[in-house]
Structures are given as C-alpha cells and as structure tokens.
Design a protein around this motif. Sequence first.
Motif, short mmCIF file in Angstrom:
data_model
loop_
_atom_site.label_atom_id
_atom_site.label_comp_id
_atom_site.label_asym_id
_atom_site.label_seq_id
_atom_site.Cartn_x
_atom_site.Cartn_y
_atom_site.Cartn_z
N THR A 1 -1.56 7.94 12.63
CA THR A 1 -2.62 8.54 11.82
C THR A 1 -3.70 9.17 12.68
O THR A 1 -4.34 10.14 12.27
N CYS A 2 -3.91 8.64 13.89
CA CYS A 2 -4.95 9.17 14.78
C CYS A 2 -4.42 10.22 15.75
O CYS A 2 -5.19 10.84 16.48
N GLY A 3 -3.09 10.42 15.78
CA GLY A 3 -2.52 11.42 16.68
C GLY A 3 -2.68 11.06 18.14
O GLY A 3 -2.90 11.94 18.98
N LEU A 4 -2.57 9.78 18.48
CA LEU A 4 -2.75 9.32 19.85
C LEU A 4 -1.39 9.22 20.55
O LEU A 4 -0.36 9.02 19.91
N GLY B 1 -7.13 -4.37 -12.14
CA GLY B 1 -6.80 -5.49 -11.29
C GLY B 1 -6.50 -5.07 -9.86
O GLY B 1 -6.28 -5.92 -9.00
N ASP B 2 -6.50 -3.76 -9.56
CA ASP B 2 -6.33 -3.32 -8.18
C ASP B 2 -7.65 -3.54 -7.45
O ASP B 2 -8.68 -3.80 -8.04
N VAL B 3 -7.59 -3.41 -6.13
CA VAL B 3 -8.80 -3.59 -5.32
C VAL B 3 -9.20 -2.25 -4.75
O VAL B 3 -8.38 -1.51 -4.24
N SER B 4 -10.47 -1.93 -4.85
CA SER B 4 -10.94 -0.65 -4.32
C SER B 4 -12.29 -0.85 -3.67
O SER B 4 -13.03 -1.76 -4.00
N ASP B 5 -12.62 0.02 -2.70
CA ASP B 5 -13.91 -0.06 -2.04
C ASP B 5 -15.00 0.44 -2.96
O ASP B 5 -14.81 1.31 -3.80
N ALA B 6 -16.21 -0.08 -2.76
CA ALA B 6 -17.34 0.33 -3.58
C ALA B 6 -17.81 1.72 -3.22
O ALA B 6 -18.45 2.39 -4.02
N SER B 7 -17.51 2.19 -2.00
CA SER B 7 -17.95 3.52 -1.59
C SER B 7 -16.80 4.23 -0.91
O SER B 7 -15.95 3.60 -0.27
N PRO B 8 -16.72 5.58 -1.02
CA PRO B 8 -15.60 6.30 -0.43
C PRO B 8 -15.67 6.28 1.09
O PRO B 8 -16.73 6.19 1.68
N VAL B 9 -14.50 6.38 1.73
CA VAL B 9 -14.42 6.44 3.18
C VAL B 9 -14.14 7.88 3.59
O VAL B 9 -13.38 8.58 2.93
N GLU B 10 -14.78 8.34 4.68
CA GLU B 10 -14.54 9.70 5.14
C GLU B 10 -13.06 9.87 5.49
O GLU B 10 -12.45 8.97 6.05
N ARG B 11 -12.50 11.00 5.17
CA ARG B 11 -11.08 11.22 5.43
C ARG B 11 -10.77 11.06 6.92
O ARG B 11 -11.44 11.64 7.77
N PRO B 12 -9.76 10.27 7.25
CA PRO B 12 -9.41 10.10 8.65
C PRO B 12 -9.09 11.40 9.36
O PRO B 12 -9.24 11.50 10.56
N ALA B 13 -8.62 12.44 8.63
CA ALA B 13 -8.28 13.70 9.28
C ALA B 13 -9.48 14.28 10.01
O ALA B 13 -9.36 14.80 11.12
N THR B 14 -10.66 14.20 9.41
CA THR B 14 -11.87 14.71 10.07
C THR B 14 -12.21 13.85 11.28
O THR B 14 -12.57 14.37 12.35
N GLU B 15 -12.09 12.56 11.14
CA GLU B 15 -12.34 11.65 12.26
C GLU B 15 -11.35 11.93 13.39
O GLU B 15 -11.73 11.97 14.58
N ARG B 16 -10.08 12.13 13.03
CA ARG B 16 -9.07 12.41 14.04
C ARG B 16 -9.36 13.72 14.75
O ARG B 16 -9.19 13.84 15.97
N ALA B 17 -9.80 14.73 14.00
CA ALA B 17 -10.11 16.02 14.60
C ALA B 17 -11.25 15.90 15.60
O ALA B 17 -11.18 16.44 16.71
N TRP C 1 0.88 -1.17 0.00
CA TRP C 1 0.00 0.00 0.00
C TRP C 1 0.91 1.22 0.00
O TRP C 1 1.79 1.35 0.86
N LEU C 2 0.72 2.12 -0.96
CA LEU C 2 1.58 3.29 -1.11
C LEU C 2 0.81 4.56 -0.81
O LEU C 2 -0.32 4.76 -1.29
N VAL C 3 1.41 5.45 -0.04
CA VAL C 3 0.80 6.74 0.29
C VAL C 3 1.94 7.70 0.61
O VAL C 3 3.10 7.30 0.77
N GLY C 4 1.64 8.99 0.70
CA GLY C 4 2.68 9.98 0.92
C GLY C 4 3.29 9.95 2.30
O GLY C 4 4.52 10.01 2.47
N ASP C 5 2.43 9.87 3.35
CA ASP C 5 2.93 9.90 4.73
C ASP C 5 1.80 9.51 5.66
O ASP C 5 0.69 9.21 5.22
N VAL C 6 2.07 9.52 6.96
CA VAL C 6 1.06 9.13 7.94
C VAL C 6 -0.05 10.16 8.07
O VAL C 6 -1.07 9.89 8.71
N ASP C 7 0.12 11.35 7.50
CA ASP C 7 -0.94 12.35 7.48
C ASP C 7 -1.89 12.15 6.31
O ASP C 7 -2.74 13.01 6.04
N ASN C 8 -1.71 11.04 5.56
CA ASN C 8 -2.61 10.67 4.47
C ASN C 8 -2.51 11.61 3.28
O ASN C 8 -3.48 11.83 2.57
#
Length: 349
Positions: A76-79, A106-122, A33-40
């Motif tokens: 990611t959650c700032g705990l 051939g990649d795998v993706s969710d059928a629906s978008p997930v709310e950005r963790p930043a808002t959940e973390r806030a 899984w590739l991403v820029g950093d732990v801040d998403n």
Amino acid sequence: MLSASDLADRLAQDAEAVCRHYLPAGRRAGNYWLVGDVDNNKGQSLYVHLTGPRAGRWTDAATGQFGDLLDLVRETCGLVDFRDVADEARHFLSLPQPEPVSDLRGDVSDASPVERPATERARRLFRITQPLAGTLADIYLRERGILRASAHGAIRFHPSCYYRDRVTGRTSSYPALIAAVTNDAGAITGVHRTYLSSGLDPNGVGKAKLDDPRRALGGLLGNGVRFRFPVDAPIPVIAAGEGLETMLSLSHVMPGMPIVAALTANHLAAFRFPSGCQRLYIAADADAAGRHGIEGLSRRAQEEGILPLVLSPELGDFNEDLRWLGPDRLTASLKAQLTPEDAMAFLPA
C-alpha cells in the motif's frame, strides 16, 4: 529491535486498525476486511483476516497476491527496502489508535475520516527522491531538448521506484522521473512517475518497456505539476496543458511563465484556476481526448471571466517542436500566438 516476525505479530494484534489506516476504502464484513486491491480501490476481491490464528493474513483473489500485514504495508505504501517497511510499521504502531464506534448495522467504523493513503504515499515517495541534476531522469529530459528541468523543484529522481504489474501482481523497481502534483497552496497532493530504462540502451535513455510506464498516484483532480507558480499571490497569466514533457518544453523557452501540467485531458478540463487569473494559454493536444480537455477548460475559463487562448504546435506536440525544429523556431511560433504584452514579458528579446 523487533524482528520482521515480531512486527507482523504486533500489527496482527490490531489488524482492523491497520486496515482502516491503510485501506480505508474497504469495510468490515464479519471477521474480514474487504477492499478492491492494495491500491485501496473499492471492491471486495482482497480480504484480510481480522481474528483467529490467521489474523493479519490477506489474499487478493483477483491477482493471487497474499501475505501478512508487513506485506500489506509494503504494497500500500509502495516501498521496496525492508528497512523502509519496518520503519513505516514502527511508525504506525507508535500512533494513538482512535476508539472505534459501532454503526446501526453492527459494523465498526471510525468517528472521523482518515486521509487517503494514496496522498500519504505520494508525499512519502517524493520525500525520498533526490535532486534531478545529473541523474538518469535529467539525461532523459536533456535528450528531449529540455535542458533546464533541474531548476524546477517539482521534478526529482528516484533510482529504484516500486512498480506493480496490474495484471500479474508481480512487483519490481525501475529508475523513475518523479513530478510533484500540488494544489493552489503548494501542498503535494500526488505524484506522477515516468519509469525509465536503465540507461544502457545505445539509443539513449527512454521510458521503461512496460505497458504503462507513466503512472499517477494521489489527488490529481483540480491540481497539477506546477512550474514558476508563486504561492499566495495573484497570477494573471498562466499556461496549462496535459503532458509533462510538453509543458516542460514550453517552460524551456518561456522560463518566466507560470506553467502547469495537468497530466490527462480530463484533469486538464477540471484544473482549478489560480486567483487573479486573466488570461489562460492552453497547450493543444491533437487527439480527441486533448480536444475534450481544451474545450472543457476553455468553457470553464469563460464562465469565470478568464480569456482562454489556445497555443498550437507545428508538429505533433511542443516537445517535438523543441527537439526537431529547435528553440528559436518554437520561440518564433509562440511569439505569433501570444498577446503582444505577453510575448514581451515571457519570451526572450
């Protein structure tokens, strides 16, 4: 009760689901899984092993950070406390996991978008704060002439707020003034953190000695830290500006005025007007970015039939006016700049 090792193993059994939940800006590439950093942020310097004996292990090639999926949840959650990390991991493991679908590559993706963790973390961060009154953050504001900040529910205190150095990746914690960023409906979309010194400085409580002692998290665009904003009611007159302390200073002498701090010039220019707004007072900021924010917000207000009026401080900003000139002088200055009806409605007689 599962141990830390057991929790990490359970998370690693479905490492991709963990990544999709906490790092949805990333993507699957083969067995990683590739991403820029732990801040998403978007990018690919951070990679997580999804399969094999190293499933769940991750490394950020840019910062040198690494760990297992419990470490990823913490970052990611700032705990800070392990108990909070374990509670979050248990909560995730109790959630029903959506069935993934394959896309044409051939990649795998969710059928629906997930709310950005930043808002959940806030939202999570704001839930674990404490009331402002009597805290280090209250003292910090009082030393700046803002004496009634504890009356605002949007301002709270965290005694040990997570902080990560963006250059070195080192983590620590500091006491912090926490402000809730909300939308028109009053829902929290983000938070603003002002990291504070420990309070042992003989010169008084100040911002922590960090390169960036102020940080925002979550959805700021169009939103802001609101004071005295009624929900689901027309708001004919408001005052808007950038800085938290600037707008708290105005609220100190105009306690009945609905006031919003947009936190930056760009976010000020993009602030969404409340329904029924007729007059908009914009608190001036002398720098170039501040003028950009004022011009952008004024232009948008005029396009929507709202009268924009600029409020100018006598010194560098309204907090300096409050601290060095005093509340009576600030009140007199504002009285000369407000319309007569607004001066009568919002300033003391």
